[in-house]
Design an enzyme around this catalytic site. Structure first.
Site: not given
Ligand code: HSE
Length: 324
Positions: A45, A105, A134, A136, A187, A190, A205, A302
């Site tokens: 958007k 997730k 992330g 890994i 970044g 969430e 997770k 990140g």
């Molecule tokens: N918000 C999540 C964290 C992002 O801080 O691990 C990655 O899944």
């Protein structure tokens, strides 16, 4: 050179990182794969935001059907977040014969069965490496190189935001709110950081990992979960006096047919390798009946680390499709 067209759903932090990674490493990816990956569509958007990237205006769309009905799109990369709408779009994409990659997730944990079954029914690939840990390659390691093992237990740090907060509170004595804002700016957090600090993100997770490691479906809401919101500077100082640090741990253990699991802050002795996993880094310890102890470590949050896992999935799909 063969060509693979992708559509990115959502150009937030992770979507932008995914776009940037292709700009940054296009030559290397082409040399490694002999495939020309193109971003054909971006569902978004907010097209006017300055993201530090250049997007051909023809690539923007706000209509998912434009993507689903485009026969040129091979892979849909879902990075919208949320559960219902993102799951619907992933299912629509699979029903339209497109492969799907996601970092979401919450959606994978909530709808694991329907997503995996829809992919199978349509003969398409569904990959979600970036949803856990992330950058890994946890899911890949467990489902390929380590697949011969039966697993006894696993535990680890699976949230970058809370690990960043606990690290800065411990090492720099910074207050919780200041560190949370920094995690958001970088970044890691969430959109609603409640999911991070209350342990919900880790429960998502852990739910995904239990499906993969133990083949056992445990819904995130069934996992006993405690976050870090009640941890005070005093708790951290008291832990330090006992030569310990506080870490938010996800754990799962199999005893006979019983599997126990939890997400909770735990006191870890400073000699334990996980006590040294700091900032936005994550790590997972697994104990297999053949390999014994394995620890996988890297950046768990990140834009670019997460994009690395997303591109790993897209490239795996690209290779598989172009070899057919
Ligand atoms: N918000 C999540 C964290 C992002 O801080 O691990 C990655 O899944």
């Amino acid at each position: 050179m063969k060509k693979i067209n992708i559509a990115i759903l959502g150009l937030g932090n992770i979507g932008t990182g995914t776009y940037k990674l292709l700009e940054m490493n296009r030559k290397h990816i082409e040399q490694a794969t002999d495939i020309d990956f193109q971003v054909k569509w971006i569902l978004e958007k907010y097209t006017e935001l300055d993201r530090g990237i250049v997007v051909d205006p023809k690539r923007w769309t706000q209509d998912p059907d434009e993507i689903m009905s485009d026969p040129c799109v091979d892979v849909v990369v879902e990075l919208l977040g949320g559960i219902e709408f993102s799951t619907k779009l992933m299912i629509d994409a699979m029903n339209a014969g497109k492969h799907v990659v996601t970092a979401n997730k919450a959606a994978v944990a909530a709808n694991f069965e329907i997503l995996t079954e829809t992919a199978e029914k349509n003969g398409v690939l569904f990959r979600y490496e970036a949803s856990v840990g992330g950058g890994i390659p946890l899911i890949n390691a467990i489902t390929t190189s380590l697949v011969a093992n039966e697993w006894v237990e696993f535990f680890g740090i699976l949230n970058g935001t809370t690990n960043f907060i606990l690290t800065k509170m411990t090492e720099e004595k910074l207050p919780y709110d200041v560190v949370l804002s920094e995690a958001q700016e970088r970044g890691f957090a969430e959109a609603d950081p409640t999911a991070d600090v209350e342990g919900i993100d880790v429960a998502n997770k852990l739910s995904i990992l239990m499906s993969i490691v133990f083949g056992k479906r445990v819904r995130p809401e069934e996992i006993p979960t405690t976050g870090i919101t009640k941890i005070t500077s005093r708790d951290i100082d008291d832990a330090a006096k006992d030569n310990c640090v506080i870490k938010l741990l996800a754990s799962a253990k199999k005893v006979g047919d019983e599997i126990t699991c939890s997400v909770e802050p735990v006191l870890l002795n400073k000699k334990h390798p996980l006590s040294e996993v700091n900032d936005e880094f994550n790590a997972l310890f697994l104990k297999g009946n053949a390999v014994d102890d394995v620890m996988l470590y890297g950046k768990g949050a990140g834009p670019l680390p997460t994009a690395s896992a997303i591109w790993g999935d897209v490239i795996e799909i690209g290779r598989s499709v172009t070899n057919e």
